[in-house]
Design an enzyme around this catalytic site. Structure first.
Site, PDB file in Angstrom:
ATOM      1  CG  ASN A  90      -1.660   1.336   1.346  1.00 45.65           C
ATOM      2  OD1 ASN A  90      -2.550   1.651   0.562  1.00 45.65           O
ATOM      3  ND2 ASN A  90      -1.267   2.134   2.339  1.00 45.65           N
ATOM      4  CE1 TYR A 156       0.550   7.852  -7.083  1.00 46.11           C
ATOM      5  CE2 TYR A 156      -1.291   8.097  -8.583  1.00 46.11           C
ATOM      6  CZ  TYR A 156      -0.768   7.607  -7.408  1.00 46.11           C
ATOM      7  OH  TYR A 156      -1.557   6.873  -6.565  1.00 46.11           O
ATOM      8  CB  ILE A 189     -10.351   6.740  -1.113  1.00 37.82           C
ATOM      9  CG1 ILE A 189     -10.503   5.640  -2.169  1.00 37.82           C
ATOM     10  CG2 ILE A 189     -10.567   6.176   0.285  1.00 37.82           C
ATOM     11  CD1 ILE A 189     -11.863   4.972  -2.208  1.00 37.82           C
TER      12      ILE A 189
END
Length: 247
Positions: A90, A156, A189
């Site tokens: 993660n 990214y 999120i």
């Protein structure tokens, strides 16, 4: 729920945001959870206390996923609880900037690659000798790997696309050990870094079919599913958890 009872999970970048949501859900479903963190000692301690209040074992290890020695030391420490059944990659960095932006810090871009790609690859290679056959490897990617909704995401997004490619290849490599390898790509999120009441949230929500932000628990539930026996025939798969943003 105890679908993961007697399992041991190792989560990188687990003290806050999506990582904390993953750690909490794995522990809720019965797994012992070791997680790494980089800076917040107090949040890490509070999360360990929460894990242990659920009747499972918890451990926090301060480590930089972009540092080879840190990762190797963290994994050695993690295996004090036994062999690893579940690995969740993660930890990650988000640094944006357009390709023609001359002010971009190249050193920071290289660090992003070291954490998001090379760090994950080294974590997987280091943990495999200590992982039980039938284990689970789950990486947290980004929907940016397959779409670019606004400028400046190239570096990214490239790291997350590389992670998705690794996932497909590793699934082939590890099928003989019955180890499944999958990637989850979150959408919007609600975290400290991307709050649902942020200055651009209303604009970004226009692309989300469900019209709302997800919560870290939503990613945790998806991870717990892929880590369980319910997902034993799922490998090499990309799962978008994005409220229909990529529909």
């Amino acid at each position: 729920m105890s679908k993961l009872k007697n399992k041991t999970a190792f989560v990188t970048g687990g003290s806050r945001g999506i990582g904390a949501g993953i750690v909490k859900e794995l522990a809720t479903q019965g797994a012992n959870v070791i997680f790494t963190y980089l800076s917040s000692d107090q949040k890490a301690k509070e999360l360990v206390d929460l894990i242990e209040s659920l009747g499972v074992k918890g451990k926090a290890i301060k480590a930089d996923t972009g540092n080879k020695q840190d990762i190797e030391s963290a994994i050695r420490s993690a295996t004090e609880l036994g062999k690893i059944d579940i690995l969740v990659n993660n930890a990650g960095l988000f640094i944006n900037g357009a390709v023609d932006d001359e002010s971009i810090n190249i050193e920071e871009m290289e660090k992003q690659w070291n954490v998001n790609v090379l760090g994950v690859a080294h974590t997987v290679r280091s943990i495999l000798p200590l992982m039980n056959d039938g284990g689970r490897i789950i990486s947290i990617g980004s929907t940016g790997a397959s779409r670019s909704p606004y400028p400046g995401l190239g570096d990214y997004s490239a790291t997350k696309a590389a992670l998705a490619a690794y996932t497909r290849s590793w699934a082939r490599d590890l099928g003989g050990r019955n180890i499944t390898v999958n990637i989850i790509q979150p959408g919007l999120i609600n975290t400290d870094m991307n709050p649902s009441d942020g200055p651009f949230s209303e604009h970004m929500l226009q692309a989300v079919a469900l019209g709302r932000y997800g919560q870290p628990k939503d990613i945790g539930l998806a991870v717990a599913f892929l880590a369980s026996d319910d997902a034993q025939y799922i490998t090499g798969t990309t799962l978008n958890v994005d409220g229909g943003q990529s529909a």
